[in-house]
Design a protein around this motif. Structure first.
Motif, PDB file in Angstrom:
ATOM      1  N   GLU A 154       0.029   4.330  -0.705  1.00  0.00           N
ATOM      2  CA  GLU A 154      -0.649   5.595  -0.433  1.00  0.00           C
ATOM      3  C   GLU A 154      -0.107   6.320   0.795  1.00  0.00           C
ATOM      4  O   GLU A 154       0.179   7.534   0.724  1.00  0.00           O
ATOM      5  CB  GLU A 154      -2.153   5.371  -0.300  1.00  0.00           C
ATOM      6  CG  GLU A 154      -2.950   6.659  -0.232  1.00  0.00           C
ATOM      7  CD  GLU A 154      -4.453   6.411  -0.316  1.00  0.00           C
ATOM      8  OE1 GLU A 154      -5.206   7.348   0.035  1.00  0.00           O
ATOM      9  OE2 GLU A 154      -4.863   5.303  -0.727  1.00  0.00           O
ATOM     10  N   GLU A 160       1.648  10.038   0.802  1.00  0.00           N
ATOM     11  CA  GLU A 160       1.096  11.133   1.620  1.00  0.00           C
ATOM     12  C   GLU A 160       2.201  11.840   2.406  1.00  0.00           C
ATOM     13  O   GLU A 160       2.141  13.051   2.644  1.00  0.00           O
ATOM     14  CB  GLU A 160       0.035  10.589   2.581  1.00  0.00           C
ATOM     15  CG  GLU A 160      -1.285  10.213   1.928  1.00  0.00           C
ATOM     16  CD  GLU A 160      -2.108  11.423   1.500  1.00  0.00           C
ATOM     17  OE1 GLU A 160      -1.666  12.563   1.761  1.00  0.00           O
ATOM     18  OE2 GLU A 160      -3.166  11.227   0.903  1.00  0.00           O
ATOM     19  N   ILE A 213      -1.099   9.094  -6.205  1.00  0.00           N
ATOM     20  CA  ILE A 213      -1.932   8.105  -5.497  1.00  0.00           C
ATOM     21  C   ILE A 213      -2.915   7.455  -6.465  1.00  0.00           C
ATOM     22  O   ILE A 213      -3.143   6.234  -6.421  1.00  0.00           O
ATOM     23  CB  ILE A 213      -2.688   8.782  -4.328  1.00  0.00           C
ATOM     24  CG1 ILE A 213      -1.714   9.140  -3.209  1.00  0.00           C
ATOM     25  CG2 ILE A 213      -3.792   7.860  -3.788  1.00  0.00           C
ATOM     26  CD1 ILE A 213      -2.331   9.952  -2.084  1.00  0.00           C
ATOM     27  N   ASN A 232       0.871  -1.181   0.000  1.00  0.00           N
ATOM     28  CA  ASN A 232       0.000   0.000   0.000  1.00  0.00           C
ATOM     29  C   ASN A 232       0.906   1.229   0.000  1.00  0.00           C
ATOM     30  O   ASN A 232       1.469   1.619   1.027  1.00  0.00           O
ATOM     31  CB  ASN A 232      -0.911   0.001   1.225  1.00  0.00           C
ATOM     32  CG  ASN A 232      -1.871   1.185   1.219  1.00  0.00           C
ATOM     33  OD1 ASN A 232      -1.973   1.899   0.220  1.00  0.00           O
ATOM     34  ND2 ASN A 232      -2.556   1.395   2.320  1.00  0.00           N
ATOM     35  N   THR A 249      -2.799   3.322  -7.290  1.00  0.00           N
ATOM     36  CA  THR A 249      -3.953   2.532  -6.845  1.00  0.00           C
ATOM     37  C   THR A 249      -4.800   2.054  -8.022  1.00  0.00           C
ATOM     38  O   THR A 249      -5.834   1.425  -7.813  1.00  0.00           O
ATOM     39  CB  THR A 249      -4.843   3.361  -5.895  1.00  0.00           C
ATOM     40  OG1 THR A 249      -5.222   4.588  -6.539  1.00  0.00           O
ATOM     41  CG2 THR A 249      -4.116   3.662  -4.594  1.00  0.00           C
TER      42      THR A 249
END
Length: 236
Positions: free
Chosen positions: A104, A108, A157, A102, A161
């Motif tokens: 993300e 961030e 992102i 993951n 994804t």
């Protein structure tokens, strides 16, 4: 205190032999033959066990474990590489790990300032640079720094994804040389660790693993030797 099976077996055999010289009866020969054969069986197996780990002068084949420690190390390496670190096992590992990836949270927390600085420099060095110079130059672009970072994060992102990115990632992991490189690295680590082994260490490892069971060979050597001696006493 732990019971010494070999000592106990030899002790019983010697007692039987001793009783044969003390007792003057019909069972004298039974005791003597049983004791002698039991002692010879136990001692023979003790010698065989000793020869397994120690080199005995003039006895060919003795000290086989220390003498074959290179083959022992190769066997460990082959077992690990063939059973635990195969390419198929690594592919399964990657397949499971891919599901956990993951990116993300990482994105961030990523600082996109270098990206904005590069963009700003590119603009100032372009034909628009002179025009922006009339309106404050790079300073005029500073107000775009935060909006740029936010939009870049959202864009990245969205990319990582997406199904297309996931498919590309999985395909790359399966078709790249990563598995082969990792296999080679694992093999090098195993080789390095095994290189530290010595014949003495190998001998101690094997002894520790099977010593308790080897003691039973002495016991059963004495038992079966004694039974053979008992039967022999009826034939003389």
């Amino acid at each position: 205190m732990k019971l010494n099976k070999s000592f106990l077996t030899n002790g019983v055999s010697v007692i039987l032999i001793g009783l044969s010289f003390i007792i003057d009866s019909e069972i004298k020969e039974f005791l003597l033959f049983s004791g002698l054969f039991a002692l010879s069986g136990a001692i023979t197996n003790q010698l065989a066990i000793h020869m397994l780990f120690e080199k005995v002068p003039l006895l060919y084949g003795s000290g086989v474990i220390p003498a074959r420690f290179e083959a022992f190390k190769d066997a460990i390496k082959n077992l690990m590489m063939d059973q635990f670190f195969t390419k198929e096992q690594l592919e399964k590992f990657f397949a499971n790990e891919e599901k956990k990836i993951n990116l993300e949270p990482i994105i961030e927390e990523t600082d996109f300032t270098p990206a904005f600085d590069a963009l700003s420099k590119t603009v100032m060095e372009s034909s628009f640079g002179g025009m922006l110079g009339m309106f404050g130059g790079e300073t005029a672009l500073e107000g775009m720094r935060e909006p740029f970072s936010i939009k870049m994060k959202n864009a990245v992102i969205k990319i990582v994804t997406s199904k297309a990115f996931d498919a590309t990632l999985q395909n790359h992991l399966k078709t790249s040389s990563l598995n082969n490189d990792m296999l080679k690295s694992i093999e090098n680590v195993i080789d390095t660790r095994l290189a530290e082994l010595t014949p003495q260490i190998v001998k101690e490892i094997v002894q520790k693993l099977i010593k308790e069971h080897l003691d039973w060979l002495v016991v059963w050597g004495g038992v079966f030797g004694g039974l053979i001696g008992l039967v022999s006493s009826f034939l003389v």
